[in-house]
Write an enzyme that holds these catalytic residues in place. Structure first.
Site, short mmCIF file in Angstrom:
data_model
loop_
_atom_site.label_atom_id
_atom_site.label_comp_id
_atom_site.label_asym_id
_atom_site.label_seq_id
_atom_site.Cartn_x
_atom_site.Cartn_y
_atom_site.Cartn_z
N LYS A 1 0.52 4.35 7.05
CA LYS A 1 -0.20 4.94 6.04
C LYS A 1 0.52 6.65 6.02
O LYS A 1 0.95 7.02 7.36
CB LYS A 1 -1.58 5.07 6.04
CG LYS A 1 -2.34 3.94 6.01
CD LYS A 1 -2.24 3.39 4.45
CE LYS A 1 -2.80 2.07 4.14
NZ LYS A 1 -2.22 0.98 4.67
N SER B 1 0.82 -1.12 0.05
CA SER B 1 0.16 -0.16 0.08
C SER B 1 0.61 1.11 -0.05
O SER B 1 0.24 2.32 -0.45
CB SER B 1 -0.89 -0.06 1.07
OG SER B 1 -0.24 0.19 2.36
#
Length: 200
Positions: free
Chosen positions: A158, A121
């Site tokens: 993230k 990701s």
């Protein structure tokens, strides 16, 4: 050494990391501040519990008189965090796979632990599966920083953006969705910010 509770594991790891960072044991006041204890007496009772279980030795009459029983090898390098169990502190001893011979001072601000990356990701930020992310333990983050965040019982890496009560945890890969969090409805905990990367 007797089995420690998760809270005792967290305290022991913090003491160990403090000694790595500063070269000396912490004061009771520093332990209070780090662990959120209301008084030095609470810190003292936790230390005595760790001593009873054989994790530390308390040296009477000496300022900062805390000695780790495991010895210096266990207290050197950065802990590598493996799979994080639901509801437990990320730095619990049960999550530590190993200690990597990497000086925390190589990173600015200082790194407290390493986390192995799972998934792709964050690929476009140069963070690939299997890489080790060096993390500075902090409870707050600035917009744009890459963070280790706990949402519900999931830990994720993230990019962090907050506006009011809304947080976006953005991936660096268009194949992955943005995670949107309403802080009024869901608990989000910052476990640290990324301060470096080691390609495994």
């Amino acid at each position: 050494m007797q089995e420690l509770t998760p809270r005792q594991q967290e305290i022991l790891l913090w003491i160990r990391q403090y000694m790595v960072d500063h070269g000396i044991p912490p004061t009771r006041l520093a332990l209070c501040a780090a662990m959120g204890f209301r008084s030095p007496n609470a810190a003292e009772s936790h230390l005595r519990a760790l001593e009873r279980k054989g994790a530390i030795e308390l040296v009477q009459g000496v300022s900062r008189g805390i000695r780790l029983v495991e010895g210096p090898k266990e207290a050197s390098g950065l802990p590598l965090i493996g799979k994080v169990a639901a509801g437990q502190p990320i730095l619990a001893l049960a999550h530590i796979e190993s200690y990597e011979p990497i000086a925390p001072e190589l990173f600015q601000p200082v790194a407290h632990y390493l986390l192995r990356v799972q998934g792709e990701s964050m690929r476009n930020a140069g963070i690939l599966e299997g890489d080790l992310v060096a993390v500075h333990h902090t409870l707050i983050a600035q917009n744009g920083q890459i963070v280790v965040a706990r949402l519900e019982d999931e830990v994720t890496i993230k990019r962090f953006y907050r506006q009011g009560e809304r947080v976006e945890l953005r991936p660096e890969n268009p194949d992955y969705p943005v995670i949107e969090v309403n802080l009024k409805k869901h608990a989000l905990h910052i476990e640290g910010v990324m301060v470096g990367l080691i390609r495994a």
